[in-house]
Design an enzyme around this catalytic site. Structure first.
Site, PDB file in Angstrom:
ATOM      1  N   ARG A 119       0.823  -1.220  -0.083  1.00  0.00           N
ATOM      2  CA  ARG A 119       0.094  -0.036  -0.002  1.00  0.00           C
ATOM      3  C   ARG A 119       0.925   1.260   0.078  1.00  0.00           C
ATOM      4  O   ARG A 119       0.244   2.358   0.207  1.00  0.00           O
ATOM      5  CB  ARG A 119      -0.737   0.063   1.252  1.00  0.00           C
ATOM      6  N   LYS A 141       0.045  11.116 -10.868  1.00  0.00           N
ATOM      7  CA  LYS A 141      -0.946  10.389 -11.578  1.00  0.00           C
ATOM      8  C   LYS A 141      -0.259   8.994 -11.982  1.00  0.00           C
ATOM      9  O   LYS A 141       0.846   9.028 -12.834  1.00  0.00           O
ATOM     10  CB  LYS A 141      -1.356  10.784 -12.832  1.00  0.00           C
ATOM     11  N   GLU A 183       3.289  18.243 -24.863  1.00  0.00           N
ATOM     12  CA  GLU A 183       3.116  18.801 -23.378  1.00  0.00           C
ATOM     13  C   GLU A 183       3.401  20.043 -22.871  1.00  0.00           C
ATOM     14  O   GLU A 183       2.633  20.836 -22.267  1.00  0.00           O
ATOM     15  CB  GLU A 183       3.277  17.639 -22.332  1.00  0.00           C
ATOM     16  N   LYS A 225       2.381  22.805 -14.267  1.00  0.00           N
ATOM     17  CA  LYS A 225       2.375  21.621 -13.514  1.00  0.00           C
ATOM     18  C   LYS A 225       2.244  21.429 -12.000  1.00  0.00           C
ATOM     19  O   LYS A 225       1.143  21.022 -11.362  1.00  0.00           O
ATOM     20  CB  LYS A 225       2.631  20.220 -14.270  1.00  0.00           C
ATOM     21  N   GLU A 235      -7.742  15.876  -8.817  1.00  0.00           N
ATOM     22  CA  GLU A 235      -8.375  16.229 -10.019  1.00  0.00           C
ATOM     23  C   GLU A 235      -9.916  16.336  -9.547  1.00  0.00           C
ATOM     24  O   GLU A 235     -10.970  15.764 -10.128  1.00  0.00           O
ATOM     25  CB  GLU A 235      -8.278  15.006 -11.044  1.00  0.00           C
ATOM     26  N   ARG A 239      -7.389  20.504 -11.777  1.00  0.00           N
ATOM     27  CA  ARG A 239      -6.595  19.631 -12.257  1.00  0.00           C
ATOM     28  C   ARG A 239      -7.124  19.210 -13.920  1.00  0.00           C
ATOM     29  O   ARG A 239      -6.020  18.918 -14.597  1.00  0.00           O
ATOM     30  CB  ARG A 239      -6.056  18.268 -11.627  1.00  0.00           C
ATOM     31  N   ASN A 243      -5.843  18.041 -18.914  1.00  0.00           N
ATOM     32  CA  ASN A 243      -6.164  16.976 -19.787  1.00  0.00           C
ATOM     33  C   ASN A 243      -6.406  17.617 -21.127  1.00  0.00           C
ATOM     34  O   ASN A 243      -7.000  17.088 -21.920  1.00  0.00           O
ATOM     35  CB  ASN A 243      -7.523  16.646 -19.179  1.00  0.00           C
ATOM     36  N   HIS A 246      -6.453  15.696 -24.462  1.00  0.00           N
ATOM     37  CA  HIS A 246      -6.297  14.349 -24.077  1.00  0.00           C
ATOM     38  C   HIS A 246      -7.793  13.450 -24.502  1.00  0.00           C
ATOM     39  O   HIS A 246      -7.414  12.169 -24.524  1.00  0.00           O
ATOM     40  CB  HIS A 246      -5.864  14.009 -22.370  1.00  0.00           C
ATOM     41  N   HIS A 250      -6.239  10.407 -26.123  1.00  0.00           N
ATOM     42  CA  HIS A 250      -6.223   8.878 -25.694  1.00  0.00           C
ATOM     43  C   HIS A 250      -6.956   8.032 -26.718  1.00  0.00           C
ATOM     44  O   HIS A 250      -6.495   6.807 -26.738  1.00  0.00           O
ATOM     45  CB  HIS A 250      -7.022   8.835 -24.324  1.00  0.00           C
ATOM     46  N   HIS A 262       2.465   9.297 -27.475  1.00  0.00           N
ATOM     47  CA  HIS A 262       1.196  10.195 -26.666  1.00  0.00           C
ATOM     48  C   HIS A 262       1.499  11.602 -27.109  1.00  0.00           C
ATOM     49  O   HIS A 262       0.333  12.187 -27.399  1.00  0.00           O
ATOM     50  CB  HIS A 262       1.775  10.057 -25.226  1.00  0.00           C
TER      51      HIS A 262
HETATM   52  N1  LIG Z   1       1.216  10.309 -15.039  1.00  0.00           N
HETATM   53  C1  LIG Z   1       1.194  11.552 -16.097  1.00  0.00           C
HETATM   54  O1  LIG Z   1       0.754  12.612 -15.414  1.00  0.00           O
HETATM   55  C2  LIG Z   1       1.180  11.494 -17.438  1.00  0.00           C
HETATM   56  C3  LIG Z   1       1.677  12.685 -18.072  1.00  0.00           C
HETATM   57  C4  LIG Z   1       1.782  12.463 -19.230  1.00  0.00           C
HETATM   58  C5  LIG Z   1       2.027  11.585 -20.218  1.00  0.00           C
HETATM   59  N2  LIG Z   1       1.916  10.158 -19.355  1.00  0.00           N
HETATM   60  C6  LIG Z   1       2.109   8.957 -19.968  1.00  0.00           C
HETATM   61  O2  LIG Z   1       3.462   9.002 -20.519  1.00  0.00           O
HETATM   62  C7  LIG Z   1       3.587   8.088 -21.460  1.00  0.00           C
HETATM   63  C8  LIG Z   1       4.541   8.794 -22.516  1.00  0.00           C
HETATM   64  O3  LIG Z   1       5.821   9.117 -22.076  1.00  0.00           O
HETATM   65  P1  LIG Z   1       7.065   9.209 -23.111  1.00  0.00           P
HETATM   66  O4  LIG Z   1       6.534  10.208 -24.208  1.00  0.00           O
HETATM   67  O5  LIG Z   1       8.061   9.648 -22.323  1.00  0.00           O
HETATM   68  O6  LIG Z   1       7.129   7.878 -23.912  1.00  0.00           O
HETATM   69  P2  LIG Z   1       7.856   6.659 -23.320  1.00  0.00           P
HETATM   70  O7  LIG Z   1       8.084   6.286 -21.932  1.00  0.00           O
HETATM   71  O8  LIG Z   1       7.148   5.495 -24.310  1.00  0.00           O
HETATM   72  O9  LIG Z   1       9.195   6.997 -24.073  1.00  0.00           O
HETATM   73  C9  LIG Z   1       9.415   7.032 -25.471  1.00  0.00           C
HETATM   74  C10 LIG Z   1      10.826   6.346 -26.088  1.00  0.00           C
HETATM   75  O10 LIG Z   1      11.790   6.786 -25.719  1.00  0.00           O
HETATM   76  C11 LIG Z   1      12.922   5.958 -25.192  1.00  0.00           C
HETATM   77  N3  LIG Z   1      13.704   6.721 -24.284  1.00  0.00           N
HETATM   78  C12 LIG Z   1      13.654   7.102 -23.114  1.00  0.00           C
HETATM   79  N4  LIG Z   1      14.580   7.823 -22.505  1.00  0.00           N
HETATM   80  C13 LIG Z   1      15.311   7.758 -23.352  1.00  0.00           C
HETATM   81  C14 LIG Z   1      16.550   8.510 -23.568  1.00  0.00           C
HETATM   82  N5  LIG Z   1      17.268   9.229 -22.659  1.00  0.00           N
HETATM   83  N6  LIG Z   1      17.367   8.095 -24.686  1.00  0.00           N
HETATM   84  C15 LIG Z   1      16.839   7.657 -25.962  1.00  0.00           C
HETATM   85  N7  LIG Z   1      15.536   7.055 -25.744  1.00  0.00           N
HETATM   86  C16 LIG Z   1      14.786   7.247 -24.761  1.00  0.00           C
HETATM   87  C17 LIG Z   1      11.801   4.843 -24.674  1.00  0.00           C
HETATM   88  O11 LIG Z   1      12.614   3.687 -24.378  1.00  0.00           O
HETATM   89  C18 LIG Z   1      10.590   4.982 -25.752  1.00  0.00           C
HETATM   90  O12 LIG Z   1      10.807   4.245 -26.671  1.00  0.00           O
HETATM   91  C19 LIG Z   1       2.159   7.785 -21.774  1.00  0.00           C
HETATM   92  O13 LIG Z   1       1.969   6.520 -21.445  1.00  0.00           O
HETATM   93  C20 LIG Z   1       1.486   8.779 -21.371  1.00  0.00           C
HETATM   94  O14 LIG Z   1       0.121   8.345 -20.824  1.00  0.00           O
HETATM   95  C21 LIG Z   1       1.503  10.266 -17.934  1.00  0.00           C
HETATM   96  O1  LIG Z   2      -1.461  15.251 -14.686  1.00  0.00           O
HETATM   97  C1  LIG Z   2      -2.575  15.359 -14.982  1.00  0.00           C
HETATM   98  O2  LIG Z   2      -3.620  15.499 -14.585  1.00  0.00           O
HETATM   99  C2  LIG Z   2      -2.673  14.888 -16.594  1.00  0.00           C
HETATM  100  O3  LIG Z   2      -3.926  14.855 -17.109  1.00  0.00           O
HETATM  101  C3  LIG Z   2      -1.437  15.048 -17.529  1.00  0.00           C
HETATM  102  C4  LIG Z   2      -1.629  14.338 -18.786  1.00  0.00           C
HETATM  103  O4  LIG Z   2      -0.847  14.918 -19.622  1.00  0.00           O
HETATM  104  C5  LIG Z   2      -1.450  12.654 -18.827  1.00  0.00           C
HETATM  105  O5  LIG Z   2      -1.072  12.492 -20.043  1.00  0.00           O
HETATM  106  C6  LIG Z   2      -2.261  11.945 -18.006  1.00  0.00           C
HETATM  107  O6  LIG Z   2      -1.717  10.748 -17.880  1.00  0.00           O
HETATM  108  C7  LIG Z   2      -3.579  12.077 -18.266  1.00  0.00           C
HETATM  109  O7  LIG Z   2      -4.302  11.655 -17.341  1.00  0.00           O
HETATM  110  P1  LIG Z   2      -5.848  10.847 -17.395  1.00  0.00           P
HETATM  111  O8  LIG Z   2      -6.347  10.971 -16.224  1.00  0.00           O
HETATM  112  O9  LIG Z   2      -6.434  11.291 -18.427  1.00  0.00           O
HETATM  113  O10 LIG Z   2      -5.358   9.152 -17.628  1.00  0.00           O
HETATM  114 ZN   LIG Z   3      -0.494  13.619 -21.576  1.00  0.00          ZN
END
Ligand SMILES: NC(=O)c1ccc[n+]([C@@H]2O[C@H](COP(=O)([O-])OP(=O)(O)OC[C@H]3O[C@@H](n4cnc5c(N)ncnc54)[C@H](O)[C@@H]3O)[C@@H](O)[C@H]2O)c1
Ligand SMILES: O=C(O)C(=O)C[C@@H](O)[C@H](O)[C@H](O)COP(=O)(O)O
Ligand SMILES: [Zn+2]
Length: 358
Positions: A119, A141, A183, A225, A235, A239, A243, A246, A250, A262
């Site tokens: 947890r 998130k 982003e 952010k 959210e 927050r 999105n 998105h 998505h 993404h």
């Molecule tokens: N939690 C959140 O608030 C939030 C916000 C935005 C996006 N996301 C999520 O993040 C993901 C997208 O993230 P992303 O764009 O970083 O994609 P990703 O994690 O898929 O990375 C993109 C590519 O870059 C490569 N890579 C990573 N670091 C590298 C480096 N230093 N040098 C060379 N290659 C490298 C990875 O291996 C991958 O092939 C999605 O799943 C999206 O839903 C989450």
């Molecule tokens: O941090 C947040 O809140 C966001 O919505 C950031 C987004 O860029 C991100 O892709 C997030 O993962 C989307 O969230 P979701 O709740 O729509 O899955």
């Molecule tokens: Zn995003």
């Protein structure tokens, strides 16, 4: 150059460090009481993960590596179970820690694993893509995908510290950098016009990780952010603006079987949301055009094939933004003036799609 510290307050309290040579902050950044560390990473950043493991081992920690599949393939329950298994077999306790090293897919997975093991165990994030530095690793998130859609399982669980070491971006391809800038531009449209000015003034400098403009854009986006999640961790209101783009974005990722970046999908999603804002009666043609201009400068797509609307609509209905059968979109009344558009008429949604269908 020294590093910048950006603080997230409230329920998501954490410290975000931006600068160079930040890996030297380890192991001190782990804080006290930790004995074992699980480093979750992909093969792409295997060298970084190994050097972190070595420095932790040299400091007396037991550091384990969990190499997970690349990109969205990491965000699956089977991969989370693989991490839980390593921790279970190592008798990982509540005073141990997880470090996520990678892009947003890894930081989303590592966060989910940290939140769910016993947890909740301590979490540090070391994002290695632009997108993860400005967005995914910050604000807590966490999430994995299911067959039905993107991020459908997850929870809010913030990292204690996020080390955004700009040197780690040296190996990133220009395509990844520009996708991450979707982003960054999002933060510009919803809250910080200076980001848009930086991109329009000189997109090559703004996206060059060695330039001062790049660092400025990254820090501005992180501040947007950090401010938003400080006010509304779970959210329940504000927050939602993060999105922007998105809801459709998505659905496009799902339609493309997660083979699209993404950032690429949400760039189209933002142009769609801009058209929706215009059709809903508020956003000017000039700001809609500015969306297209900025994403074109970033060499990101601004159209999606006609004839896909029905499938996208069905996927959007399953998104967590849909409530009681009503779809929710973030739209703008102007730059930095976001608001929620809920329950819009489906014919309006369709008209906006016609504007981006290519
Ligand atoms: N939690 C959140 O608030 C939030 C916000 C935005 C996006 N996301 C999520 O993040 C993901 C997208 O993230 P992303 O764009 O970083 O994609 P990703 O994690 O898929 O990375 C993109 C590519 O870059 C490569 N890579 C990573 N670091 C590298 C480096 N230093 N040098 C060379 N290659 C490298 C990875 O291996 C991958 O092939 C999605 O799943 C999206 O839903 C989450
Ligand atoms: O941090 C947040 O809140 C966001 O919505 C950031 C987004 O860029 C991100 O892709 C997030 O993962 C989307 O969230 P979701 O709740 O729509 O899955
Ligand atoms: Zn995003």
């Amino acid at each position: 150059m020294s590093h910048t510290t950006i603080t997230v307050s409230g329920a998501a309290a954490s410290e975000i460090l931006v600068g160079h040579g930040l890996l030297q902050q380890l192991p001190a950044a782990l804080g006290s009481g930790v004995q074992q560390v699980l480093i979750v990473h992909t093969a792409t950043v295997g060298k970084i993960a190994s050097s972190v493991r070595e420095s932790l081992a040299a400091a007396g920690y037991t550091a384990l590596l969990a190499e997970v599949p690349d990109a969205e393939a990491a965000k699956r329950v089977e991969v989370a179970a693989f991490c839980w298994q390593i921790m279970g077999q190592a008798d990982f306790t509540r005073s141990d820690a997880i470090i996520g090293i990678g892009g947003g897919a890894v930081t989303d997975l590592a966060g989910f694993v940290a939140a769910t093991w016993l947890r909740g165990v301590k979490l540090l994030q070391i994002p290695t893509t632009v997108l993860a530095m400005v967005d995914a690793a910050i604000g807590g998130k966490t999430g994995i995908n299911t067959a039905e859609g993107k991020n459908l399982v997850g929870c809010f669980y913030a990292a204690e510290r996020v080390l955004c070491d700009l040197e780690l971006l040296q190996t990133l391809s220009p395509n990844e950098i520009r996708a991450g800038f979707a982003e960054v531009a999002k933060c510009g449209f919803i809250a910080e016009p200076e980001i848009l000015d930086l991109l329009e003034a000189d997109v090559d400098r703004a996206t060059d990780p060695t330039s001062a403009e790049f660092r400025r854009a990254i820090e501005l986006a992180i501040k947007v952010k950090a401010d938003v999640v400080s006010q509304d961790f779970k959210e329940s209101g504000q927050r939602e603006i993060l999105n922007y783009g998105h809801t459709l974005g998505h659905a496009i990722e799902h339609a493309e079987r997660y083979q699209w970046r993404h950032g690429v999908a949400i760039a189209i999603g933002m142009v769609y949301a801009a058209e929706l804002g215009r059709l809903a009666g508020h956003l000017s043609d000039a700001v809609v055009d500015r969306h297209r201009r900025i994403f074109e400068l970033l060499q990101l797509p601004v159209t999606y094939p006609a004839g896909r609307w029905e499938g996208l609509l069905a996927t959007m209905q399953r998104d967590k933004k849909a409530r009681a059968g009503m779809l929710r979109f973030i739209v703008l009344d102007d730059v930095a003036k976001p608001r929620v558009l809920a329950g819009a008429d489906h014919s309006l949604l369709r008209f906006a799609y016609d504007e981006i269908a290519g």
